[in-house]
Write a protein that holds these residues in place. Structure first.
Motif, PDB file in Angstrom:
ATOM      1  N   VAL A 116       3.734  -1.989  -9.174  1.00 51.02           N
ATOM      2  CA  VAL A 116       4.429  -1.798 -10.454  1.00 51.02           C
ATOM      3  C   VAL A 116       5.753  -2.568 -10.472  1.00 51.02           C
ATOM      4  CG1 VAL A 116       5.590  -0.062 -11.898  1.00 51.02           C
ATOM      5  CG2 VAL A 116       3.342   0.430 -10.933  1.00 51.02           C
ATOM      6  N   ASP A 117       6.434  -2.546  -9.332  1.00 51.30           N
ATOM      7  CA  ASP A 117       7.742  -3.218  -9.258  1.00 51.30           C
ATOM      8  C   ASP A 117       7.629  -4.704  -8.903  1.00 51.30           C
ATOM      9  OD1 ASP A 117       9.172  -0.862  -9.823  1.00 51.30           O
ATOM     10  OD2 ASP A 117       8.924  -0.199  -7.749  1.00 51.30           O
ATOM     11  N   ARG A 118       6.402  -5.199  -8.786  1.00 49.12           N
ATOM     12  CA  ARG A 118       6.155  -6.597  -8.423  1.00 49.12           C
ATOM     13  C   ARG A 118       6.863  -6.970  -7.122  1.00 49.12           C
ATOM     14  NH1 ARG A 118       3.111  -8.601 -12.117  1.00 49.12           N
ATOM     15  NH2 ARG A 118       3.138 -10.691 -11.186  1.00 49.12           N
ATOM     16  N   GLU A 119       6.721  -6.064  -6.164  1.00 48.01           N
ATOM     17  CA  GLU A 119       7.362  -6.284  -4.860  1.00 48.01           C
ATOM     18  C   GLU A 119       6.360  -6.695  -3.787  1.00 48.01           C
ATOM     19  OE1 GLU A 119      10.480  -6.019  -3.554  1.00 48.01           O
ATOM     20  OE2 GLU A 119      11.666  -5.307  -5.245  1.00 48.01           O
ATOM     21  N   LEU A 120       5.087  -6.818  -4.153  1.00 45.96           N
ATOM     22  CA  LEU A 120       4.083  -7.200  -3.159  1.00 45.96           C
ATOM     23  C   LEU A 120       4.017  -8.719  -3.040  1.00 45.96           C
ATOM     24  CD1 LEU A 120       1.173  -4.753  -4.133  1.00 45.96           C
ATOM     25  CD2 LEU A 120       2.687  -4.574  -2.147  1.00 45.96           C
ATOM     26  N   LEU A 121       3.418  -9.150  -1.939  1.00 46.50           N
ATOM     27  CA  LEU A 121       3.198 -10.593  -1.798  1.00 46.50           C
ATOM     28  C   LEU A 121       2.183 -11.034  -2.847  1.00 46.50           C
ATOM     29  CD1 LEU A 121       2.962 -10.754   2.089  1.00 46.50           C
ATOM     30  CD2 LEU A 121       4.874 -11.544   0.666  1.00 46.50           C
ATOM     31  N   GLU A 122       2.206 -12.288  -3.151  1.00 44.59           N
ATOM     32  CA  GLU A 122       1.388 -12.795  -4.265  1.00 44.59           C
ATOM     33  C   GLU A 122      -0.100 -12.463  -4.104  1.00 44.59           C
ATOM     34  OE1 GLU A 122       0.904 -16.990  -6.456  1.00 44.59           O
ATOM     35  OE2 GLU A 122       2.861 -16.650  -5.518  1.00 44.59           O
ATOM     36  N   ASP A 123      -0.638 -12.678  -2.880  1.00 43.90           N
ATOM     37  CA  ASP A 123      -2.078 -12.418  -2.695  1.00 43.90           C
ATOM     38  C   ASP A 123      -2.404 -10.933  -2.759  1.00 43.90           C
ATOM     39  OD1 ASP A 123      -0.626 -12.179  -0.413  1.00 43.90           O
ATOM     40  OD2 ASP A 123      -2.220 -12.827   0.945  1.00 43.90           O
ATOM     41  N   GLU A 124      -1.471 -10.086  -2.290  1.00 47.01           N
ATOM     42  CA  GLU A 124      -1.684  -8.627  -2.383  1.00 47.01           C
ATOM     43  C   GLU A 124      -1.654  -8.181  -3.837  1.00 47.01           C
ATOM     44  OE1 GLU A 124      -0.263  -5.567   0.936  1.00 47.01           O
ATOM     45  OE2 GLU A 124       1.282  -7.038   0.441  1.00 47.01           O
ATOM     46  N   GLN A 125      -0.722  -8.751  -4.567  1.00 49.00           N
ATOM     47  CA  GLN A 125      -0.571  -8.423  -5.995  1.00 49.00           C
ATOM     48  C   GLN A 125      -1.872  -8.801  -6.726  1.00 49.00           C
ATOM     49  OE1 GLN A 125       2.704  -7.316  -6.648  1.00 49.00           O
ATOM     50  NE2 GLN A 125       2.504  -6.946  -8.841  1.00 49.00           N
ATOM     51  N   GLU A 126      -2.375  -9.983  -6.382  1.00 51.00           N
ATOM     52  CA  GLU A 126      -3.592 -10.504  -7.022  1.00 51.00           C
ATOM     53  C   GLU A 126      -4.801  -9.620  -6.683  1.00 51.00           C
ATOM     54  OE1 GLU A 126      -5.939 -12.591  -9.360  1.00 51.00           O
ATOM     55  OE2 GLU A 126      -3.770 -12.909  -9.237  1.00 51.00           O
ATOM     56  N   SER A 127      -4.891  -9.259  -5.406  1.00 51.40           N
ATOM     57  CA  SER A 127      -6.021  -8.444  -4.945  1.00 51.40           C
ATOM     58  C   SER A 127      -6.036  -7.081  -5.655  1.00 51.40           C
ATOM     59  CB  SER A 127      -5.918  -8.300  -3.432  1.00 51.40           C
ATOM     60  OG  SER A 127      -6.375  -7.072  -3.017  1.00 51.40           O
ATOM     61  N   LEU A 128      -4.847  -6.487  -5.808  1.00 52.44           N
ATOM     62  CA  LEU A 128      -4.784  -5.192  -6.501  1.00 52.44           C
ATOM     63  C   LEU A 128      -5.096  -5.353  -7.989  1.00 52.44           C
ATOM     64  CD1 LEU A 128      -1.809  -3.140  -5.007  1.00 52.44           C
ATOM     65  CD2 LEU A 128      -4.229  -2.756  -4.732  1.00 52.44           C
ATOM     66  N   SER A 129      -4.654  -6.450  -8.568  1.00 54.25           N
ATOM     67  CA  SER A 129      -4.929  -6.700  -9.997  1.00 54.25           C
ATOM     68  C   SER A 129      -6.426  -6.676 -10.256  1.00 54.25           C
ATOM     69  CB  SER A 129      -4.373  -8.067 -10.420  1.00 54.25           C
ATOM     70  OG  SER A 129      -2.997  -8.038 -10.333  1.00 54.25           O
ATOM     71  N   GLN A 130      -7.168  -7.274  -9.335  1.00 51.24           N
ATOM     72  CA  GLN A 130      -8.630  -7.305  -9.489  1.00 51.24           C
ATOM     73  C   GLN A 130      -9.221  -5.898  -9.413  1.00 51.24           C
ATOM     74  OE1 GLN A 130     -10.097 -10.156  -6.653  1.00 51.24           O
ATOM     75  NE2 GLN A 130      -9.169 -11.872  -7.744  1.00 51.24           N
ATOM     76  N   LYS A 131      -8.688  -5.102  -8.492  1.00 51.95           N
ATOM     77  CA  LYS A 131      -9.174  -3.721  -8.378  1.00 51.95           C
ATOM     78  C   LYS A 131      -8.919  -2.947  -9.671  1.00 51.95           C
ATOM     79  CE  LYS A 131      -9.018  -2.771  -3.437  1.00 51.95           C
ATOM     80  NZ  LYS A 131      -8.383  -2.047  -2.362  1.00 51.95           N
ATOM     81  N   PHE A 132      -7.722  -3.147 -10.220  1.00 56.04           N
ATOM     82  CA  PHE A 132      -7.379  -2.425 -11.451  1.00 56.04           C
ATOM     83  C   PHE A 132      -8.275  -2.837 -12.615  1.00 56.04           C
ATOM     84  CE2 PHE A 132      -2.951  -2.215  -9.463  1.00 56.04           C
ATOM     85  CZ  PHE A 132      -3.136  -0.920  -9.018  1.00 56.04           C
ATOM     86  N   GLU A 133      -8.625  -4.106 -12.624  1.00 55.00           N
ATOM     87  CA  GLU A 133      -9.483  -4.604 -13.713  1.00 55.00           C
ATOM     88  C   GLU A 133     -10.833  -3.921 -13.722  1.00 55.00           C
ATOM     89  OE1 GLU A 133     -10.088  -8.840 -14.108  1.00 55.00           O
ATOM     90  OE2 GLU A 133      -7.898  -9.140 -14.108  1.00 55.00           O
TER      91      GLU A 133
END
Lengths: 196, 216
Positions: free
Chosen positions: B17-34
């Motif tokens: 939520v705070d955009r504090e993850l590394l880019e690839d982690e952020q991307e990986s979670l985005s896919q899960k949320f989708e």
């Protein structure tokens, strides 16, 4: 800031120009931290006096807001630690939230705990009350992150804790907020509730 | 680390939520949320709470007097010179009063010391008391006397033995090997002759610190 041979008067003028614009935000934060207007004033005053004493160490061009917030947070934590060592003071770390013994079931409108609309209906004062009910450690990181927008790294530096602890406190703080806001939503009648 | 029922650590959710993850982690979670509606709902709640806190937490303004109070404190801070400078300045401005005050303070400090008077001579060991004694008797050899009283027959007198004084009632006095006592201690030419010996006895024993002696 390298003042060289600039006189004290000039330094004081410069300090006041930069630092005094954060007076409201520092006081507001101090009040949220201490929950006591007199303590908040003392905390802000101590922060300014320390900042002025070390103003020559402040590097021009760097983030003054982060610098003075670090002083505020440090001062608060030191005072709070001293207090927590005194008898009859509440150890905030050990305070657990008392949740209702009621269970919440889905309303006919299908309002659930995970419904973001539920939290948008609540009045501002409920948000403020919930934040005030958080324990000091959680409230501090939520304030610094969500209200002031500081990064985890900065908060870790301010509070002298690891980034992992910032993440953990923030996550748990928001979780507690969610629980409290859910209770408020139930009290407001946005969801139907039933005794266990 | 706490995990929710979707096996995503709570901390990760907050950091996402705070955009504090590394880019690839952020991307990986985005896919899960989708792909997961329930997970997306949880995320939205976190985001919603963050936004509500950001927008609705009211920070009170500083009271009007606080600015003036801090400004005053800053001026005070500036005007505080070092300790020595302060004392020097006070002396310079109020010389007479300062001297009087100093004299008064010194009097207070020194008076109790003087009022007790000069230090008295204290014996180095106050537990020992000395009493003056005058004893009369015959000079004897203490060692031979002791061996004789123990019925040891083959007694061979030696000059290393110690002389002493035996009184009429049978008491035996020894001499301290010091000053006049040393003169008597190993001089057996006085044996069996009657002497008066004077001196001090320390503690409760019969050892004389001889100050004088005379043949009777």
């Amino acid at each position: 800031m390298n003042w060289g041979k600039k006189n004290q008067l000039e330094m004081k003028r410069q300090f006041e120009n930069i630092a005094f614009q954060y007076m409201d935000v520092l006081y507001g934060t101090a009040l949220k931290m201490t929950k006591d207007p007199i303590e908040a004033e003392d905390l802000v005053q101590d922060t300014y006096l320390k900042a002025y004493r070390f103003f020559d160490k402040f590097e021009e061009g760097t983030n003054f807001k982060a610098w003075i917030f670090k002083i505020l947070t440090n001062t608060f934590i030191n005072k709070y630690r001293k207090k927590s060592k005194q008898p009859n003071q509440v150890d905030f770390e050990k305070v657990e939230f008392q949740y209702s013994e009621e269970t919440v079931e889905k309303s006919p409108d299908n309002i659930r705990k995970t419904d973001k609309n539920l939290y948008e209906k609540l009045f501002d004062d409920k948000i403020n009350n919930a934040l005030d009910r958080l324990s000091t450690e959680f409230r501090l990181v939520v304030l610094l992150c969500d209200v002031h927008g500081f990064a985890y790294k900065e908060i870790a530096e301010f509070a002298d804790i690891p980034i992992g602890t910032v993440m953990s406190r923030l996550s748990r703080g928001r979780k507690h907020l969610q629980e409290m806001l859910f209770e408020y939503a139930a009290e407001e009648g946005y969801i139907k509730r039933q005794k266990k | 680390m706490q995990t929710n029922k979707f096996s995503i650590p709570q901390e990760k959710l907050a950091a996402y939520v705070d955009r504090e993850l590394l880019e690839d982690e952020q991307e990986s979670l985005s896919q899960k949320f989708e792909h997961d509606k329930s997970l997306r709902e949880m995320l939205e709640v976190q985001q919603s709470i963050k936004v509500r806190v950001k927008d609705n937490v009211q920070l009170e303004k500083a009271p009007v007097h606080l600015r003036a109070r801090i400004r005053r404190k800053l001026v005070e801070l500036e005007n505080i010179p070092g300790f020595v400078a302060q004392i020097t300045e006070i002396f310079r401005m109020h010389t007479t009063k300062s001297l009087m005050a100093t004299a008064f303070l010194l009097t207070i400090i020194i008076y109790p010391w003087f009022s007790k008077g000069l230090p008295q001579h204290v014996p180095s060991n106050p537990g020992i008391t000395a009493t003056y004694q005058v004893v009369q008797g015959k000079i004897i050899c203490i060692d031979c006397e002791q061996l004789h009283s123990a019925h040891i027959k083959a007694i061979k007198h030696s000059n290393l033995h110690r002389a002493g004084l035996k009184t009429a009632n049978g008491d035996i006095w020894e001499f301290l090997d010091y000053a006049k006592g040393s003169e008597l201690l190993h001089d057996f030419s006085r044996a069996n002759k009657t002497y008066q010996v004077e001196g001090y006895v320390f503690s409760n024993n019969q050892i004389l610190n001889v100050t004088s002696y005379q043949k009777l």
